[in-house]
Design an enzyme around this catalytic site. Structure first.
Site, PDB file in Angstrom:
ATOM      1  N   GLY A  38      15.516  -0.786 -12.064  1.00  0.00           N
ATOM      2  CA  GLY A  38      15.747  -0.978 -13.510  1.00  0.00           C
ATOM      3  C   GLY A  38      16.828  -1.992 -13.824  1.00  0.00           C
ATOM      4  O   GLY A  38      16.976  -2.400 -14.982  1.00  0.00           O
ATOM      5  N   ALA A 112      19.516  -8.527  -0.430  1.00  0.00           N
ATOM      6  CA  ALA A 112      18.632  -9.491   0.233  1.00  0.00           C
ATOM      7  C   ALA A 112      19.075 -10.911  -0.066  1.00  0.00           C
ATOM      8  O   ALA A 112      19.783 -11.157  -1.049  1.00  0.00           O
ATOM      9  CB  ALA A 112      17.205  -9.289  -0.269  1.00  0.00           C
ATOM     10  N   HIS A 315      14.180  -8.424 -22.738  1.00  0.00           N
ATOM     11  CA  HIS A 315      12.780  -8.741 -23.045  1.00  0.00           C
ATOM     12  C   HIS A 315      12.449 -10.187 -22.706  1.00  0.00           C
ATOM     13  O   HIS A 315      11.300 -10.507 -22.423  1.00  0.00           O
ATOM     14  CB  HIS A 315      12.446  -8.431 -24.512  1.00  0.00           C
ATOM     15  CG  HIS A 315      13.465  -8.879 -25.495  1.00  0.00           C
ATOM     16  ND1 HIS A 315      14.654  -8.222 -25.677  1.00  0.00           N
ATOM     17  CD2 HIS A 315      13.497  -9.932 -26.327  1.00  0.00           C
ATOM     18  CE1 HIS A 315      15.359  -8.854 -26.599  1.00  0.00           C
ATOM     19  NE2 HIS A 315      14.688  -9.897 -26.997  1.00  0.00           N
ATOM     20  N   HIS A 438       4.901   1.598 -49.000  1.00  0.00           N
ATOM     21  CA  HIS A 438       5.985   1.886 -49.951  1.00  0.00           C
ATOM     22  C   HIS A 438       6.323   3.376 -49.901  1.00  0.00           C
ATOM     23  O   HIS A 438       5.394   4.194 -49.866  1.00  0.00           O
ATOM     24  CB  HIS A 438       5.541   1.505 -51.363  1.00  0.00           C
ATOM     25  CG  HIS A 438       6.549   1.891 -52.402  1.00  0.00           C
ATOM     26  ND1 HIS A 438       7.692   1.153 -52.605  1.00  0.00           N
ATOM     27  CD2 HIS A 438       6.583   2.943 -53.265  1.00  0.00           C
ATOM     28  CE1 HIS A 438       8.398   1.732 -53.572  1.00  0.00           C
ATOM     29  NE2 HIS A 438       7.755   2.824 -53.980  1.00  0.00           N
TER      30      HIS A 438
HETATM   31  P1  FAD Z   1      19.215  -7.545 -14.105  1.00  0.00           P
HETATM   32  O1  FAD Z   1      18.789  -6.529 -15.071  1.00  0.00           O
HETATM   33  O2  FAD Z   1      20.668  -7.862 -14.007  1.00  0.00           O
HETATM   34  O3  FAD Z   1      18.690  -7.064 -12.679  1.00  0.00           O
HETATM   35  C1  FAD Z   1      19.025  -7.733 -11.518  1.00  0.00           C
HETATM   36  C2  FAD Z   1      18.856  -6.795 -10.336  1.00  0.00           C
HETATM   37  O4  FAD Z   1      18.980  -7.557  -9.157  1.00  0.00           O
HETATM   38  C3  FAD Z   1      19.944  -5.712 -10.276  1.00  0.00           C
HETATM   39  O5  FAD Z   1      19.318  -4.466 -10.145  1.00  0.00           O
HETATM   40  C4  FAD Z   1      20.731  -6.065  -9.013  1.00  0.00           C
HETATM   41  O6  FAD Z   1      21.213  -4.943  -8.318  1.00  0.00           O
HETATM   42  C5  FAD Z   1      19.682  -6.801  -8.185  1.00  0.00           C
HETATM   43  N1  FAD Z   1      20.244  -7.740  -7.222  1.00  0.00           N
HETATM   44  C6  FAD Z   1      21.154  -8.729  -7.454  1.00  0.00           C
HETATM   45  N2  FAD Z   1      21.395  -9.419  -6.327  1.00  0.00           N
HETATM   46  C7  FAD Z   1      20.641  -8.853  -5.352  1.00  0.00           C
HETATM   47  C8  FAD Z   1      20.470  -9.131  -3.973  1.00  0.00           C
HETATM   48  N3  FAD Z   1      21.090 -10.140  -3.367  1.00  0.00           N
HETATM   49  N4  FAD Z   1      19.621  -8.330  -3.277  1.00  0.00           N
HETATM   50  C9  FAD Z   1      18.963  -7.291  -3.874  1.00  0.00           C
HETATM   51  N5  FAD Z   1      19.100  -7.000  -5.187  1.00  0.00           N
HETATM   52  C10 FAD Z   1      19.917  -7.778  -5.919  1.00  0.00           C
HETATM   53  N6  FAD Z   1      19.527  -7.014 -23.415  1.00  0.00           N
HETATM   54  C11 FAD Z   1      18.646  -6.723 -24.399  1.00  0.00           C
HETATM   55  O7  FAD Z   1      17.606  -7.381 -24.503  1.00  0.00           O
HETATM   56  N7  FAD Z   1      18.887  -5.701 -25.283  1.00  0.00           N
HETATM   57  C12 FAD Z   1      20.021  -4.964 -25.218  1.00  0.00           C
HETATM   58  O8  FAD Z   1      20.202  -4.057 -26.029  1.00  0.00           O
HETATM   59  C13 FAD Z   1      20.953  -5.256 -24.214  1.00  0.00           C
HETATM   60  N8  FAD Z   1      22.096  -4.531 -24.101  1.00  0.00           N
HETATM   61  C14 FAD Z   1      22.958  -4.796 -23.079  1.00  0.00           C
HETATM   62  C15 FAD Z   1      24.114  -4.039 -22.989  1.00  0.00           C
HETATM   63  C16 FAD Z   1      25.017  -4.268 -21.971  1.00  0.00           C
HETATM   64  C17 FAD Z   1      26.256  -3.430 -21.878  1.00  0.00           C
HETATM   65  C18 FAD Z   1      24.726  -5.278 -21.007  1.00  0.00           C
HETATM   66  C19 FAD Z   1      25.664  -5.535 -19.868  1.00  0.00           C
HETATM   67  C20 FAD Z   1      23.581  -6.046 -21.095  1.00  0.00           C
HETATM   68  C21 FAD Z   1      22.696  -5.819 -22.140  1.00  0.00           C
HETATM   69  N9  FAD Z   1      21.534  -6.575 -22.284  1.00  0.00           N
HETATM   70  C22 FAD Z   1      20.669  -6.306 -23.295  1.00  0.00           C
HETATM   71  C23 FAD Z   1      21.203  -7.675 -21.355  1.00  0.00           C
HETATM   72  C24 FAD Z   1      20.171  -7.225 -20.316  1.00  0.00           C
HETATM   73  O9  FAD Z   1      20.647  -6.089 -19.644  1.00  0.00           O
HETATM   74  C25 FAD Z   1      19.916  -8.352 -19.329  1.00  0.00           C
HETATM   75  O10 FAD Z   1      19.570  -9.529 -20.037  1.00  0.00           O
HETATM   76  C26 FAD Z   1      18.775  -7.988 -18.395  1.00  0.00           C
HETATM   77  O11 FAD Z   1      19.059  -6.824 -17.664  1.00  0.00           O
HETATM   78  C27 FAD Z   1      18.502  -9.139 -17.416  1.00  0.00           C
HETATM   79  O12 FAD Z   1      17.441  -8.780 -16.611  1.00  0.00           O
HETATM   80  P2  FAD Z   1      17.229  -9.414 -15.179  1.00  0.00           P
HETATM   81  O13 FAD Z   1      15.968  -8.797 -14.642  1.00  0.00           O
HETATM   82  O14 FAD Z   1      17.314 -10.880 -15.252  1.00  0.00           O
HETATM   83  O15 FAD Z   1      18.482  -8.955 -14.306  1.00  0.00           O
END
Ligand code: FAD
Length: 459
Positions: A38, A112, A315, A438
C-alpha cells in the site's frame, strides 16, 4: 525471463500497475521493502491522515453541539483512535494481499535495486524480467539543522502516530500536509502555529479560495505566520523545541513549542534504487527522468508516481501505473494531466481541477469566470455550513470549461464533476443546463456555470 514485469514499490502506483498488468496477461513480481503493501498512501499518508481528520472533525462537531444537545462534554482518546486507525490500515493492506493472490502476483518482501536492464536484486538473489517498473515513491524532507527524532521533531509519519496530544505545535510549512495535520491537532486542543515562507498557504491553488481557507482555519484558532523563514532550531530538552525565524520586515524572533512538525515537502526516493549505478538520468532533486511513455534512459525500465516529476498524489501514481501496464502490454493509453484533481482535506475542503483563474491571467488567456457562494445554497443552509465558494473557469470564446475550484465541506466528493467536465470537454451550458439533485451542495456547480453565462437563477 521469469517475469514480464518486475515492480519495485507497492504504493498506489506500483500495486495498480501490478493488477492492471496481470489483467492484461502479464506475469508480475512485486518487490516491497515494508512488511505491508500500500506504500506511503496507505501506511503513512492518505489513509491514516484522513482517519485522524475524520475522527478529530467528529470530535470538534460534537464539542460544538454538546451544549445545545444537553450532552456531557466528550473526551478524545488519541491512543485508542490510533489503534482504530491501525486496524483500518491493516484491513486495507490485507485487501491488497488478497487482490495480489487473485491475480497471481508474486511478492518479495525485501528492499530491491535494479542491477541491469532486465535484472532486479533483492535479498542477495537476482530476478529477471522483460520490463522493470520503479515505483519507489518519496520521503519527507527535513531541515538540516533540525533532524527528525519523530518524538518532538516530527515528519508527517511521526504526526500520524503521536500517542498524546501536545500542548503546543509549530508546523513548518503551510502546504497540504501542514494544514491537514495542523487541523487535526488544533481540533484536539493543541495550540498550533503554522509558519510558512510564502505570502499565502497551499501555494499553487486558486489564491481567492486559499485566502478563504486561511480565514476559516484562523477562525478555528490555528495561528499563521506567513512570509516567514525558519533560520535555525534547537532541542530544549523537556521544554520542547525552539525555532529562530525571520519575518518579512527582517526582524528575527524565537518561537517555542512542545512539538515541531516539519512539512516542507517530500523528495523522490531514488537514492538506493540502483539508478545511479546504471546511469539512469535523475534531476538534481532526485526525480527519475522519463519520456512521455514513462521510459527512463534505459528503455526496459519505467518509472512513475512520486519518484518522477509532477504532483505527488496517490491517484496520479495509480493513473500512471495503469498506463505503464497498458503500454507494456502493447496498448496506447491516453494520459492527460489537466484533469487530475487535487484535494486538501481541511474543514472546509479545498478541491481543484484544471486551470485556475490566476494561471489563466498569467497566460493572458481570455476567460469567463462563474462563482456561487455556499451562503446561497439551500442544502448548505440546512446544515448551517455556508463557508465556501465554487468557481468555474471557462474559455471566453468557446465557453469550454477549463477549471473547477471548490471550497466546501464536500469538495472532495464534488470535484469529480469537474474531472468529467474537463475530460469530456464540456461547455458551461452543457454542465449548467443539466439537472442537479435538489437540495445538494453540488447545485452550486450548476449555478456557477450559469453565473459565468450571466443567466444564474439565484444570484
Ligand atoms: P509510495 O506510496 O511512496 O510507495 C512507494 C513504495 O515503494 C513504498 O511502499 C516503499 O516502501 C517502497 N520502496 C521504496 N524503495 C524501495 C526499494 N528499494 N525496494 C523495495 N521497496 C521500496 N495523496 C493523495 O492523492 N491524497 C491524499 O489525501 C494524500 N495525503 C497524504 C498525506 C500524507 C501525510 C502524505 C505523506 C502523503 C499524502 N499523499 C496524498 C501523497 C501520496 O501518499 C503519494 O503521492 C503516493 O503514495 C505516491 O505513490 P507511489 O506509488 O508513487 O509511492
Amino acid at each position: 525471463m521469469n517475469y514480464d514485469l518486475a515492480i519495485i514499490g507497492a504504493g498506489p502506483g506500483g500495486y495498480i500497475a501490478a493488477i492492471r498488468a496481470s489483467q492484461l496477461g502479464l506475469k508480475v513480481v512485486m518487490f516491497e521493502a515494508w512488511p505491508t503493501l500500500g506504500g506511503t498512501c496507505l501506511n503513512v499518508g492518505c489513509i491514516p491522515s484522513k482517519t485522524l481528520l475524520h475522527a478529530s472533525e467528529l470530535y470538534m462537531q460534537f464539542l460544538e453541539e454538546a451544549a445545545s444537545l444537553n450532552l456531557d462534554t466528550p473526551a478524545f482518546d488519541l491512543a485508542s483512535q490510533q489503534q482504530k486507525k491501525a486496524a483500518i490500515v491493516t484491513g486495507l493492506s490485507d485487501a491488497i494481499v488478497q487482490l495480489f493472490k487473485k491475480h497471481n502476483i508474486d511478492v518479495v518482501t525485501a528492499r530491491a535495486e535494479v542491477v541491469g536492464p532486465n535484472q532486479v536484486k533483492a535479498d542477495g538473489k537476482v530476478y529477471e524480467a522483460k520490463n522493470i517498473l520503479l515505483a519507489a515513491g518519496s520521503q519527507p524532507i527535513g531541515l538540516p539543522f533540525l533532524p527528525f527524532d519523530e518524538k518532538k521533531i516530527i515528519s508527517s509519519t511521526g504526526a500520524l502516530s503521536l500517542e498524546k496530544v501536545p500542548k503546543s505545535m509549530i508546523v513548518v510549512g503551510g502546504g497540504v500536509i501542514g494544514v491537514e495535520m495542523a487541523s487535526v491537532y488544533s481540533r484536539l486542543g493543541s495550540d498550533v502555529t503554522v509558519v510558512e515562507m510564502m505570502p499565502t498557504i497551499c501555494a499553487g491553488v486558486d489564491t481567492q479560495l486559499a485566502g478563504m481557507l486561511l480565514a476559516s482555519l484562523e477562525k478555528q484558532k490555528i495561528s499563521f505566520m506567513l512570509n516567514v523563514q525558519v533560520l535555525a532550531g534547537r532541542d530544549l530538552g523537556n521544554k520542547g523545541v525552539e525555532l529562530k525565524i525571520r519575518q518579512v520586515d527582517g526582524r528575527e524572533l524565537d518561537i517555542q513549542a512542545e512539538v515541531v512538525l516539519v512539512a516542507i515537502g517530500r523528495s523522490p526516493r531514488s537514492q538506493d534504487l540502483g539508478v545511479a549505478k546504471l546511469n539512469i538520468d535523475t534531476t538534481p532533486r532526485g526525480a527519475v527522468v522519463v519520456d512521455k511513455n514513462f521510459r527512463t534512459t534505459i528503455p526496459t525500465i519505467y518509472a512513475i508516481g512520486d519518484l518522477i516529476n509532477g504532483p505527488m498524489l496517490a491517484h496520479r501514481a495509480s493513473y500512471e501505473g495503469a498506463a505503464v501496464a497498458e503500454i507494456i502490454a502493447g496498448k496506447q493509453p491516453k494520459v492527460e494531466y489537466i484533469h487530475i484533481p487535487n484535494v486538501i482535506y481541511t474543514s472546509p475542503e479545498l478541491a481543484t481541477v484544471g486551470l485556475s483563474e490566476d494561471e489563466a491571467r498569467e497566460l493572458k488567456r481570455p476567460i469567463l469566470i462563474g462563482k456561487c457562494a455556499f451562503r446561497g445554497n439551500p442544502r448548505a443552509r440546512t446544515a448551517e455550513d455556508t463557508d465556501g465558494l465554487v468557481k468555474v473557469v471557462a474559455d471566453k470564446k468557446t465557453e469550454r470549461i477549463l477549471g473547477l475550484h471548490i471550497l466546501s465541506s464536500y469538495a472532495s466528493e464534488m470535484i469529480e464533476v469537474g474531472v468529467v467536465a474537463l475530460y469530456k470537454r464540456m461547455s458551461l451550458a452543457e454542465l449548467g443546463d443539466l439537472p442537479f439533485a435538489h437540495p445538494t451542495y453540488s447545485e452550486a456547480i450548476k449555478e456557477a456555470c450559469l453565473h459565468a453565462l450571466h443567466r444564474s437563477y439565484h444570484l
